[in-house]
Motif scaffolding. Structure first.
Motif, PDB file in Angstrom:
ATOM      1  N   LEU A   1       0.819  -1.206   0.000  1.00  0.00           N
ATOM      2  CA  LEU A   1       0.000   0.000   0.000  1.00  0.00           C
ATOM      3  C   LEU A   1       0.854   1.259   0.000  1.00  0.00           C
ATOM      4  O   LEU A   1       1.939   1.302   0.606  1.00  0.00           O
ATOM      5  CB  LEU A   1      -0.957  -0.005   1.179  1.00  0.00           C
ATOM      6  N   LYS A   2       0.324   2.260  -0.687  1.00  0.00           N
ATOM      7  CA  LYS A   2       1.006   3.550  -0.824  1.00  0.00           C
ATOM      8  C   LYS A   2       0.119   4.660  -0.254  1.00  0.00           C
ATOM      9  O   LYS A   2      -1.103   4.482  -0.166  1.00  0.00           O
ATOM     10  CB  LYS A   2       1.263   3.840  -2.304  1.00  0.00           C
ATOM     11  N   PRO A   3       0.707   5.782   0.096  1.00  0.00           N
ATOM     12  CA  PRO A   3      -0.121   6.895   0.612  1.00  0.00           C
ATOM     13  C   PRO A   3      -1.235   7.285  -0.360  1.00  0.00           C
ATOM     14  O   PRO A   3      -2.341   7.648   0.071  1.00  0.00           O
ATOM     15  CB  PRO A   3       0.888   8.025   0.789  1.00  0.00           C
ATOM     16  N   GLU A   4      -0.977   7.189  -1.649  1.00  0.00           N
ATOM     17  CA  GLU A   4      -1.993   7.567  -2.641  1.00  0.00           C
ATOM     18  C   GLU A   4      -3.148   6.574  -2.723  1.00  0.00           C
ATOM     19  O   GLU A   4      -4.129   6.820  -3.433  1.00  0.00           O
ATOM     20  CB  GLU A   4      -1.378   7.753  -4.024  1.00  0.00           C
ATOM     21  N   ASP A   5      -3.052   5.466  -2.001  1.00  0.00           N
ATOM     22  CA  ASP A   5      -4.174   4.526  -1.920  1.00  0.00           C
ATOM     23  C   ASP A   5      -5.187   4.952  -0.853  1.00  0.00           C
ATOM     24  O   ASP A   5      -6.250   4.333  -0.734  1.00  0.00           O
ATOM     25  CB  ASP A   5      -3.681   3.116  -1.604  1.00  0.00           C
ATOM     26  N   THR A   6      -4.856   5.961  -0.094  1.00  0.00           N
ATOM     27  CA  THR A   6      -5.760   6.456   0.930  1.00  0.00           C
ATOM     28  C   THR A   6      -7.056   6.955   0.293  1.00  0.00           C
ATOM     29  O   THR A   6      -7.037   7.801  -0.605  1.00  0.00           O
ATOM     30  CB  THR A   6      -5.110   7.601   1.725  1.00  0.00           C
ATOM     31  N   ALA A   7      -8.171   6.393   0.736  1.00  0.00           N
ATOM     32  CA  ALA A   7      -9.469   6.737   0.155  1.00  0.00           C
ATOM     33  C   ALA A   7     -10.565   5.994   0.903  1.00  0.00           C
ATOM     34  O   ALA A   7     -10.287   5.097   1.705  1.00  0.00           O
ATOM     35  CB  ALA A   7      -9.512   6.354  -1.326  1.00  0.00           C
ATOM     36  N   VAL A   8     -11.785   6.364   0.603  1.00  0.00           N
ATOM     37  CA  VAL A   8     -12.933   5.548   1.005  1.00  0.00           C
ATOM     38  C   VAL A   8     -13.168   4.548  -0.123  1.00  0.00           C
ATOM     39  O   VAL A   8     -13.274   4.942  -1.295  1.00  0.00           O
ATOM     40  CB  VAL A   8     -14.194   6.393   1.244  1.00  0.00           C
ATOM     41  N   TYR A   9     -13.238   3.292   0.234  1.00  0.00           N
ATOM     42  CA  TYR A   9     -13.416   2.219  -0.743  1.00  0.00           C
ATOM     43  C   TYR A   9     -14.864   1.741  -0.700  1.00  0.00           C
ATOM     44  O   TYR A   9     -15.402   1.453   0.380  1.00  0.00           O
ATOM     45  CB  TYR A   9     -12.457   1.076  -0.454  1.00  0.00           C
ATOM     46  N   TYR A  10     -15.452   1.639  -1.879  1.00  0.00           N
ATOM     47  CA  TYR A  10     -16.849   1.247  -2.012  1.00  0.00           C
ATOM     48  C   TYR A  10     -16.976  -0.040  -2.819  1.00  0.00           C
ATOM     49  O   TYR A  10     -16.320  -0.206  -3.848  1.00  0.00           O
ATOM     50  CB  TYR A  10     -17.645   2.330  -2.747  1.00  0.00           C
ATOM     51  N   CYS A  11     -17.832  -0.894  -2.346  1.00  0.00           N
ATOM     52  CA  CYS A  11     -18.214  -2.083  -3.096  1.00  0.00           C
ATOM     53  C   CYS A  11     -19.426  -1.718  -3.938  1.00  0.00           C
ATOM     54  O   CYS A  11     -20.322  -0.988  -3.479  1.00  0.00           O
ATOM     55  CB  CYS A  11     -18.558  -3.195  -2.113  1.00  0.00           C
ATOM     56  N   SER A  12     -19.467  -2.227  -5.152  1.00  0.00           N
ATOM     57  CA  SER A  12     -20.599  -1.950  -6.034  1.00  0.00           C
ATOM     58  C   SER A  12     -20.915  -3.182  -6.861  1.00  0.00           C
ATOM     59  O   SER A  12     -20.004  -3.905  -7.272  1.00  0.00           O
ATOM     60  CB  SER A  12     -20.271  -0.780  -6.957  1.00  0.00           C
ATOM     61  N   VAL A  13     -22.183  -3.395  -7.088  1.00  0.00           N
ATOM     62  CA  VAL A  13     -22.605  -4.477  -7.968  1.00  0.00           C
ATOM     63  C   VAL A  13     -23.592  -3.921  -8.984  1.00  0.00           C
ATOM     64  O   VAL A  13     -24.277  -2.929  -8.731  1.00  0.00           O
ATOM     65  CB  VAL A  13     -23.237  -5.654  -7.205  1.00  0.00           C
ATOM     66  N   ARG A  14     -23.662  -4.592 -10.107  1.00  0.00           N
ATOM     67  CA  ARG A  14     -24.559  -4.171 -11.169  1.00  0.00           C
ATOM     68  C   ARG A  14     -25.554  -5.272 -11.479  1.00  0.00           C
ATOM     69  O   ARG A  14     -25.186  -6.444 -11.546  1.00  0.00           O
ATOM     70  CB  ARG A  14     -23.761  -3.824 -12.424  1.00  0.00           C
ATOM     71  N   THR A  15     -26.800  -4.882 -11.641  1.00  0.00           N
ATOM     72  CA  THR A  15     -27.818  -5.799 -12.129  1.00  0.00           C
ATOM     73  C   THR A  15     -28.351  -5.237 -13.440  1.00  0.00           C
ATOM     74  O   THR A  15     -27.910  -4.180 -13.893  1.00  0.00           O
ATOM     75  CB  THR A  15     -28.968  -5.950 -11.122  1.00  0.00           C
ATOM     76  N   SER A  16     -29.315  -5.903 -14.039  1.00  0.00           N
ATOM     77  CA  SER A  16     -29.892  -5.410 -15.284  1.00  0.00           C
ATOM     78  C   SER A  16     -30.719  -4.148 -15.055  1.00  0.00           C
ATOM     79  O   SER A  16     -31.029  -3.428 -16.007  1.00  0.00           O
ATOM     80  CB  SER A  16     -30.740  -6.498 -15.935  1.00  0.00           C
ATOM     81  N   VAL A  17     -31.054  -3.884 -13.804  1.00  0.00           N
ATOM     82  CA  VAL A  17     -31.928  -2.754 -13.499  1.00  0.00           C
ATOM     83  C   VAL A  17     -31.130  -1.544 -13.007  1.00  0.00           C
ATOM     84  O   VAL A  17     -31.375  -0.425 -13.448  1.00  0.00           O
ATOM     85  CB  VAL A  17     -32.975  -3.155 -12.434  1.00  0.00           C
TER      86      VAL A  17
END
Length: 119
Positions: free
Chosen positions: A89-105
Protein backbone atom coordinates in the motif's frame (compact mmCIF):
# COMPACT_ATOMS: atom_id res chain seq x y z
CA UNK A 1 -32.85 -5.07 -4.11
CA UNK A 2 -29.28 -5.81 -3.14
CA UNK A 3 -27.63 -4.76 0.10
CA UNK A 4 -23.87 -4.39 0.41
CA UNK A 5 -21.81 -4.01 3.58
CA UNK A 6 -18.07 -3.34 3.42
CA UNK A 7 -15.57 -4.03 6.16
CA UNK A 8 -11.84 -4.30 6.66
CA UNK A 9 -10.69 -0.74 6.26
CA UNK A 10 -8.35 0.94 8.69
CA UNK A 11 -4.98 2.56 9.22
CA UNK A 12 -1.92 0.87 7.76
CA UNK A 13 1.67 1.88 7.16
CA UNK A 14 3.24 2.26 3.75
CA UNK A 15 4.04 -1.15 2.32
CA UNK A 16 1.45 -2.88 4.44
CA UNK A 17 -1.58 -4.93 3.46
CA UNK A 18 -5.30 -4.91 4.06
CA UNK A 19 -8.15 -7.09 2.91
CA UNK A 20 -11.51 -5.51 2.32
CA UNK A 21 -14.69 -7.57 2.39
CA UNK A 22 -18.09 -6.88 0.93
CA UNK A 23 -21.05 -8.96 2.03
CA UNK A 24 -23.97 -9.01 -0.38
CA UNK A 25 -27.52 -9.93 0.48
CA UNK A 26 -30.94 -9.70 -1.11
CA UNK A 27 -31.43 -10.48 -4.80
CA UNK A 28 -27.87 -11.63 -5.36
CA UNK A 29 -28.89 -13.87 -8.25
CA UNK A 30 -29.56 -10.71 -10.25
CA UNK A 31 -25.97 -9.49 -9.99
CA UNK A 32 -24.02 -9.64 -13.26
CA UNK A 33 -20.83 -7.78 -12.32
CA UNK A 34 -19.07 -6.62 -9.17
CA UNK A 35 -16.38 -4.14 -8.37
CA UNK A 36 -14.48 -2.00 -5.91
CA UNK A 37 -14.25 1.75 -6.30
CA UNK A 38 -12.48 4.38 -4.27
CA UNK A 39 -12.75 8.07 -3.68
CA UNK A 40 -9.91 10.09 -2.27
CA UNK A 41 -10.41 13.57 -0.79
CA UNK A 42 -11.16 16.16 -3.47
CA UNK A 43 -11.05 13.55 -6.20
CA UNK A 44 -13.62 11.74 -8.28
CA UNK A 45 -14.63 8.19 -7.53
CA UNK A 46 -12.64 5.72 -9.60
CA UNK A 47 -12.86 2.05 -10.44
CA UNK A 48 -10.17 0.01 -8.73
CA UNK A 49 -11.04 -3.56 -9.68
CA UNK A 50 -13.95 -5.51 -11.11
CA UNK A 51 -15.22 -8.97 -11.97
CA UNK A 52 -17.40 -9.39 -15.04
CA UNK A 53 -19.85 -11.81 -13.42
CA UNK A 54 -21.93 -12.25 -10.31
CA UNK A 55 -21.66 -14.96 -7.68
CA UNK A 56 -21.27 -17.65 -10.31
CA UNK A 57 -18.38 -19.30 -12.06
CA UNK A 58 -16.49 -17.55 -14.80
CA UNK A 59 -15.96 -13.90 -15.48
CA UNK A 60 -12.77 -11.94 -15.88
CA UNK A 61 -11.03 -9.47 -13.62
CA UNK A 62 -9.94 -5.96 -14.46
CA UNK A 63 -7.75 -3.52 -12.57
CA UNK A 64 -6.87 0.13 -12.67
CA UNK A 65 -3.31 0.64 -13.86
CA UNK A 66 -2.42 2.22 -10.51
CA UNK A 67 -3.15 -0.99 -8.59
CA UNK A 68 -2.15 -3.72 -11.03
CA UNK A 69 0.19 -6.21 -9.41
CA UNK A 70 -0.68 -4.96 -5.92
CA UNK A 71 -4.44 -5.49 -5.54
CA UNK A 72 -6.47 -8.64 -6.16
CA UNK A 73 -10.24 -8.91 -6.39
CA UNK A 74 -11.86 -12.23 -5.57
CA UNK A 75 -15.19 -13.64 -4.51
CA UNK A 76 -16.67 -16.38 -2.38
CA UNK A 77 -19.80 -17.57 -4.13
CA UNK A 78 -20.99 -19.66 -1.20
CA UNK A 79 -20.70 -16.71 1.19
CA UNK A 80 -21.81 -14.06 -1.33
CA UNK A 81 -18.76 -11.98 -0.54
CA UNK A 82 -16.35 -9.98 -2.64
CA UNK A 83 -12.84 -9.27 -1.43
CA UNK A 84 -10.13 -6.81 -2.30
CA UNK A 85 -6.68 -7.86 -1.18
CA UNK A 86 -4.43 -4.81 -1.11
CA UNK A 87 -0.67 -5.25 -0.81
CA UNK A 88 2.27 -2.84 -0.97
CA UNK A 89 0.00 0.00 0.00
CA UNK A 90 1.01 3.55 -0.82
CA UNK A 91 -0.12 6.89 0.61
CA UNK A 92 -1.99 7.57 -2.64
CA UNK A 93 -4.17 4.53 -1.92
CA UNK A 94 -5.76 6.46 0.93
CA UNK A 95 -9.47 6.74 0.15
CA UNK A 96 -12.93 5.55 1.00
CA UNK A 97 -13.42 2.22 -0.74
CA UNK A 98 -16.85 1.25 -2.01
CA UNK A 99 -18.21 -2.08 -3.10
CA UNK A 100 -20.60 -1.95 -6.03
CA UNK A 101 -22.60 -4.48 -7.97
CA UNK A 102 -24.56 -4.17 -11.17
CA UNK A 103 -27.82 -5.80 -12.13
CA UNK A 104 -29.89 -5.41 -15.28
CA UNK A 105 -31.93 -2.75 -13.50
CA UNK A 106 -29.47 -0.64 -11.56
CA UNK A 107 -26.18 -0.37 -9.69
CA UNK A 108 -25.98 -0.82 -5.94
CA UNK A 109 -23.42 0.66 -3.59
CA UNK A 110 -22.22 0.03 -0.09
CA UNK A 111 -21.58 2.85 2.36
CA UNK A 112 -17.82 2.54 2.05
CA UNK A 113 -14.90 1.76 4.30
CA UNK A 114 -11.99 4.13 4.92
CA UNK A 115 -8.44 3.08 4.16
CA UNK A 116 -5.67 5.33 5.40
CA UNK A 117 -2.05 4.64 4.46
CA UNK A 118 0.44 6.51 6.60
CA UNK A 119 3.99 7.29 5.57
Amino acid sequence: QVQLVESGGGLVQVGGSLRLSCAASGSIESINSMGWYRQAPRKQRELVASITSGFTSGGSTNYADSVKGRFTISRDNAESKVYLQMNSLKPEDTAVYYCSVRTSVMNYWGKGTLVTVSS
